[in-house]
Motif scaffolding. Structure first.
Motif, short mmCIF file in Angstrom:
data_model
loop_
_atom_site.label_atom_id
_atom_site.label_comp_id
_atom_site.label_asym_id
_atom_site.label_seq_id
_atom_site.Cartn_x
_atom_site.Cartn_y
_atom_site.Cartn_z
N ILE A 102 45.62 33.35 52.53
CA ILE A 102 44.42 32.86 53.19
C ILE A 102 44.74 31.73 54.18
CG2 ILE A 102 43.89 31.28 51.27
CD1 ILE A 102 40.91 31.76 51.86
N LYS A 103 45.63 30.82 53.81
CA LYS A 103 45.99 29.71 54.69
C LYS A 103 46.83 30.20 55.87
CE LYS A 103 45.77 26.12 51.14
NZ LYS A 103 46.53 25.11 50.35
N ASP A 104 47.75 31.11 55.58
CA ASP A 104 48.61 31.65 56.64
C ASP A 104 47.79 32.36 57.71
OD1 ASP A 104 50.63 30.74 55.04
OD2 ASP A 104 51.27 32.70 54.34
N LYS A 105 46.69 32.96 57.29
CA LYS A 105 45.85 33.70 58.22
C LYS A 105 44.79 32.82 58.88
CE LYS A 105 46.44 38.19 55.99
NZ LYS A 105 46.96 38.90 57.18
N GLY A 106 44.77 31.54 58.52
CA GLY A 106 43.82 30.61 59.11
C GLY A 106 42.38 30.88 58.71
N LEU A 107 42.18 31.42 57.52
CA LEU A 107 40.84 31.75 57.04
C LEU A 107 40.37 30.73 55.99
CD1 LEU A 107 41.33 35.61 56.62
CD2 LEU A 107 39.98 34.49 58.40
N THR A 108 39.08 30.74 55.74
CA THR A 108 38.50 29.88 54.70
C THR A 108 37.83 30.74 53.65
OG1 THR A 108 36.34 29.69 55.80
CG2 THR A 108 38.06 28.07 56.41
N LYS A 109 37.63 30.17 52.47
CA LYS A 109 36.95 30.90 51.41
C LYS A 109 35.52 31.24 51.81
CE LYS A 109 39.59 29.13 47.47
NZ LYS A 109 39.52 28.39 46.19
N LYS A 163 24.46 38.55 42.80
CA LYS A 163 23.20 37.99 42.30
C LYS A 163 23.43 36.81 41.35
CE LYS A 163 20.87 42.47 42.69
NZ LYS A 163 20.33 43.63 41.94
N SER A 164 24.55 36.85 40.62
CA SER A 164 24.82 35.80 39.64
C SER A 164 25.88 34.80 40.11
CB SER A 164 25.27 36.43 38.32
OG SER A 164 26.47 37.16 38.51
N ASP A 165 26.25 34.90 41.40
CA ASP A 165 27.31 34.02 41.95
C ASP A 165 28.61 34.12 41.16
OD1 ASP A 165 25.78 33.01 44.08
OD2 ASP A 165 24.84 31.52 42.77
N SER A 166 28.95 35.33 40.77
CA SER A 166 30.17 35.54 39.99
C SER A 166 31.28 36.15 40.86
CB SER A 166 29.87 36.46 38.80
OG SER A 166 28.96 35.84 37.92
N ILE A 167 31.53 35.49 41.99
CA ILE A 167 32.60 35.91 42.89
C ILE A 167 33.61 34.77 42.96
CG2 ILE A 167 33.19 36.69 45.22
CD1 ILE A 167 30.28 37.65 45.47
N TYR A 168 34.86 35.07 42.63
CA TYR A 168 35.88 34.04 42.48
C TYR A 168 37.12 34.37 43.31
CZ TYR A 168 32.88 33.17 38.43
OH TYR A 168 31.80 32.95 37.62
N PHE A 169 37.96 33.35 43.49
CA PHE A 169 39.20 33.51 44.25
C PHE A 169 40.42 33.18 43.40
CE2 PHE A 169 36.06 32.85 47.53
CZ PHE A 169 36.52 33.56 48.65
N ILE A 170 41.50 33.92 43.60
CA ILE A 170 42.83 33.49 43.19
C ILE A 170 43.65 33.56 44.47
CG2 ILE A 170 44.87 33.91 41.76
CD1 ILE A 170 43.11 35.16 39.65
N ASP A 171 43.93 32.38 45.04
CA ASP A 171 44.53 32.34 46.38
C ASP A 171 45.97 31.80 46.38
OD1 ASP A 171 43.98 29.73 45.77
OD2 ASP A 171 42.80 29.30 47.56
N LYS A 172 46.57 31.75 45.21
CA LYS A 172 47.96 31.27 45.13
C LYS A 172 48.91 32.39 45.56
CE LYS A 172 46.71 27.34 43.27
NZ LYS A 172 45.26 27.58 43.18
N TYR A 173 50.13 32.02 45.98
CA TYR A 173 51.11 33.00 46.43
C TYR A 173 51.51 33.97 45.33
CZ TYR A 173 51.89 30.83 50.99
OH TYR A 173 51.73 30.38 52.29
N TYR A 174 51.41 33.54 44.07
CA TYR A 174 51.83 34.42 42.98
C TYR A 174 50.80 35.51 42.67
CZ TYR A 174 49.18 30.80 40.45
OH TYR A 174 48.23 29.91 40.04
N ALA A 175 49.64 35.45 43.30
CA ALA A 175 48.65 36.51 43.10
C ALA A 175 49.20 37.80 43.69
CB ALA A 175 47.33 36.14 43.77
N GLY A 176 49.48 38.75 42.85
CA GLY A 176 50.02 40.02 43.33
C GLY A 176 51.52 40.13 43.23
N VAL A 177 52.20 39.09 42.69
CA VAL A 177 53.66 39.16 42.50
C VAL A 177 53.93 39.13 41.00
CG1 VAL A 177 55.90 38.12 42.99
CG2 VAL A 177 54.06 37.96 44.68
N PRO A 178 54.16 40.30 40.40
CA PRO A 178 54.39 40.34 38.95
C PRO A 178 55.80 39.87 38.58
CG PRO A 178 54.52 42.55 39.87
CD PRO A 178 54.11 41.64 40.99
#
Length: 293
Positions: free
Chosen positions: A231-238, A254-269
């Motif tokens: 997200i930071k590399d692409k110059g975007l905001t949450k 409707k319940s505001d249950s939308i969350y972020f995992i924006d760390k580099y390890y997201a998607g690297v098992p």
């Protein structure tokens, strides 16, 4: 012959034997040291985590963690490793994923040892960590990593139950098309199931699921988790990425249950799966609090 000369000769002989033993030991140690090439970020991170990082002589352009790995010679990209660069590094072993199967055949013909590991499902990830631990004589470290993953996974159980969770991969400022989501054949799906919940997207197809807005509405997830490691590399905001989700007629919006995992390890098992599981657990705890307000 006098006793003294015999004693001197014995001592000299003992010293000589010790020197020979030490020389043999250091020679064996030197010969035992591998020259490793790691052809994916996950493999690279695992090798460093088990304690064999100093033996890595090559990896890919996408291998950015730990910081020591940035100084290692790059042999190409994830899907396009350069055979000539690999050969030039004189590796004792090349470790890769199944997408590099053709390269494995080429290396085998050149008598270069190679190992394919699978890191798609949770079981495969754990098995591959143990396998690499055995290959590089770091079994104790590998076992500890797997134990930590299991403990972190257990900590996600029972916080919320039977929720439909949609994990979205990428940085979408529009939901019109090309929405990559987690399907049934990834470790992320296993994590959702192990927590006592279900993947909002269900399909028997093995390919990468790509949805559009209508498809997303049809899944009607209770929780949406946006995996946005760049997200930071692409110059975007949450805020920019969250905006298109707000107006969707789904339970998560409707319940505001939308969350972020924006760390580099997201998607690297890798061993850092414990960090992802920590973040996932925090999301489940937040959602529990939201439902009890």
């Amino acid at each position: 012959m006098d006793t003294l000369p015999l004693l001197v000769l014995s001592i000299l002989g003992l010293k000589l034997n010790i020197k020979l033993l030490l020389l043999l030991f250091f020679t064996l140690s030197l010969n035992a040291k591998e020259r490793i090439i790691a052809l994916s970020p996950s493999i690279n991170e695992i090798i460093y985590a088990i304690g064999a990082g100093e033996q890595v002589v090559g990896n890919t352009e996408y291998c950015k963690y730990p910081k020591e790995t940035l100084k290692v010679t790059k042999v190409g990209g994830y899907f396009s490793p350069n055979l000539e660069k690999i050969i030039a590094l004189k590796p004792s072993i090349v470790v890769m994923q199944k997408n590099n199967h053709k390269l494995a055949q080429q290396l085998t013909k050149l008598n270069i040892k190679n190992q394919i590991v699978h890191i798609d499902t949770l079981d495969n990830i754990r098995d591959s960590i143990i396998k690499l631990g055995k290959i590089f004589n770091k079994e104790q470290n590998a076992t500890k990593i797997v134990s930590d993953i299991n403990s972190s996974l257990k900590a996600t159980k029972g916080i919320v139950k039977d929720k439909k969770i949609l994990m979205v991969i990428g940085h979408n400022t529009s939901l019109a098309k090309q929405i990559f989501v987690v399907g049934q054949n990834l470790y992320l799906n296993d994590i959702i199931k192990e927590s006592g919940n279900q993947n909002a997207f269900s399909s028997k197809r093995k390919g990468q699921p790509i949805l559009n807005m209508e498809n997303i509405i049809a899944t009607n997830p209770d929780i949406v988790i946006l995996l946005t490691p760049f997200i930071k590399d692409k110059g975007l905001t949450k805020k920019e990425l969250l905006e298109p989700w707000k107006s969707l007629p789904i339970s998560a919006s409707k319940s505001d249950s939308i969350y972020f995992i924006d760390k580099y390890y997201a998607g690297v098992p890798s061993d850092r799966l414990v960090l992802f599981l920590r973040d996932f657990r925090e999301i489940l705890l937040k959602d529990l609090k939201v439902k009890h307000k």
